[in-house]
Design an enzyme around this catalytic site. Sequence first.
Site, PDB file in Angstrom:
ATOM      1  N   TYR A 168       7.493 110.649 141.561  1.00 26.54           N
ATOM      2  CA  TYR A 168       7.233 109.395 140.856  1.00 26.54           C
ATOM      3  C   TYR A 168       6.378 108.500 141.738  1.00 26.54           C
ATOM      4  O   TYR A 168       6.712 108.245 142.897  1.00 26.54           O
ATOM      5  CB  TYR A 168       8.577 108.739 140.529  1.00 26.54           C
ATOM      6  CG  TYR A 168       8.515 107.435 139.746  1.00 26.54           C
ATOM      7  CD1 TYR A 168       7.365 107.019 139.083  1.00 26.54           C
ATOM      8  CD2 TYR A 168       9.636 106.626 139.644  1.00 26.54           C
ATOM      9  CE1 TYR A 168       7.333 105.841 138.359  1.00 26.54           C
ATOM     10  CE2 TYR A 168       9.621 105.443 138.928  1.00 26.54           C
ATOM     11  CZ  TYR A 168       8.467 105.058 138.288  1.00 26.54           C
ATOM     12  OH  TYR A 168       8.445 103.878 137.583  1.00 26.54           O
ATOM     13  N   CYS A 169       5.261 108.012 141.177  1.00 30.26           N
ATOM     14  CA  CYS A 169       4.385 107.055 141.880  1.00 30.26           C
ATOM     15  C   CYS A 169       3.933 107.653 143.208  1.00 30.26           C
ATOM     16  O   CYS A 169       3.397 108.756 143.248  1.00 30.26           O
ATOM     17  CB  CYS A 169       5.116 105.722 142.034  1.00 30.26           C
ATOM     18  SG  CYS A 169       4.124 104.373 142.718  1.00 30.26           S
ATOM     19  N   LEU A 170       4.159 106.967 144.315  1.00 30.15           N
ATOM     20  CA  LEU A 170       3.760 107.472 145.621  1.00 30.15           C
ATOM     21  C   LEU A 170       4.471 108.778 145.953  1.00 30.15           C
ATOM     22  O   LEU A 170       3.928 109.634 146.661  1.00 30.15           O
ATOM     23  CB  LEU A 170       4.043 106.406 146.683  1.00 30.15           C
ATOM     24  CG  LEU A 170       3.647 106.684 148.124  1.00 30.15           C
ATOM     25  CD1 LEU A 170       2.206 107.148 148.235  1.00 30.15           C
ATOM     26  CD2 LEU A 170       3.879 105.456 148.985  1.00 30.15           C
TER      27      LEU A 170
END
Length: 572
Positions: free
Chosen positions: A308-310
């Site tokens: 998720y995301c980074l």
Amino acid sequence: MPVPSPIPVPAADAQAAALDMQARATVARLTGALSPMAGLLAAFDWAAHLAASPGKQLALGQLAVRQAQALTREWAPATPDAFAAPDRRFRAPAWQHAPFKAWQQAFLAGQQWWDAATHGVLGVERHHEDLVAFSARQWLDLLSPGNIPWTNPEVIEATLREGGANLMRGLHNWMEDAGRQATGAPPAGTDQFRVGHEVAITPGKVVLRNGLIELIQYAPATPTVHPEPVLLVPAWIMKYYILDLTPEESLVRYLVAQGHTVFCISWKNPGEAERDRGMDDYLQLGLHAALDAVQALCPRRKVHAAGYCLGGTLLAIGAAAMARDGDDRLASTTYFAAQTDFSEPGELGLFIDESQLSLLEAQMQQKGYLTAQQMAGAFSMLRSYDLLWSRMVGDYLLGHRAPMNALMAWNADATRMPARMHSEYLRRLFLDDDLSEGRFPVDGRPVSLGSLRLPTFMVGTVTDHVAPWRSVHKLHFLCPAEITFALTTGGHNAGIVNPPAPDSRRSHRLLTRPADGPYLAPDDWLAAAPTHAGSWWPAWQQWLAAHSGAPIKPPRMGTALADAPGTYVLER
């Protein structure tokens, strides 16, 4: 001919560099790490080129005249709206009556004019244009008639109706918020969503702890499970439990209920001692350590990894390195709102240039980390209406606090970023785009996203201000893998926390590009992808099941170091 000896760096030069670093750290403290030099350069670039553009000046003058004429007609009785584009700041019916209609229409006209003035000036560098336009929007938002008590009809009406009680409640709210901020206490209402009590309560055990992560293994909820476990890799810019909020909003609980064995990384909240943790540490102590532990508990089983995301960016880097090195432990990869190409990073790119980074790095060198408050401040500027001005009007002028929910409470539970890692992240990914260009090193050798061939599921969100979906979509261009891409309504967080519900107003588009299939540009993908009502969670779960084997008995639980949610998530 003898090779000359290297010229030593004079002590005076080292002292000068240290003095410059200290000066930049001082500027960063005074400006919230926003570079005044970057702002001045952008303003000069724009102003100088506008001064040398008589055609643009003429067009802006003509626009001003047309707006004045339209406003004159607008204020006359029984005329259609000249600035009818919907603006949620002025949706209340009271804004349609004099004199408030005149004020809001004049404001919208000014907003329109400044948008035209800050865009399309020949010769202005793109980054400078974006920065000037963003700055103009920030000032305009500050001066909106909706933010001023005596020009906001809703505030005036509430004050007259309640005899000023709304303002007294607002003063109380402001004093409470100021006191909490001064003492470092969380925002009001967050105590309704305590970690391990109301949120992050899916049953599980911490089965691994090192200097960077705790790995949580969740207890099975079905008599049989899919044989391939799921490893969730959240971003360390946030606490992991956004994926395990309340039982009704928990992606972890949903997966477990569908017969998946789920593991999730919980990152340590770094302090000064972790200042030298870099991206390689997050790979080795994070992703690879977690994979080793998962496979020890689920031997001979490949792993579905989801970032998720980074955390998704880290997963892509790790998967590319594993493909390079012949490591075949992954069954598939999934990326939630995760960028792999940073050439168009969205509005976060406004805060990333050499001038900005010199201030951030100087400040982080002194502290050893980037503070949670700095991260929150940057995101508040990107969504100033939602996170600042609407709250100010509601909480302080109308005296009505917005009810706290689990996602808001999680958002207030911020984390820090180690100095080395954050500098590498901003420079190598955002500023230089090394990953998509094939220059990002892992163990001293570059990795290529072109080596990614595992089945891949991706999620983009329509209104994402952190990872714009068109940027997320670029993995289609960078690798030949089979990619199933889901584009869901909502933003960076609310679009991912998207549980199935019979009355949901959410929808998503879904389309699969086969392995080695033709590239579809974002707009072409948008035209081709069919729309489906409801959450994307079932589509992903069905995709996972389709890429899994026949059900088996649940694997053994690892040796428990603590009950979920563990200890790292509680660090402040």
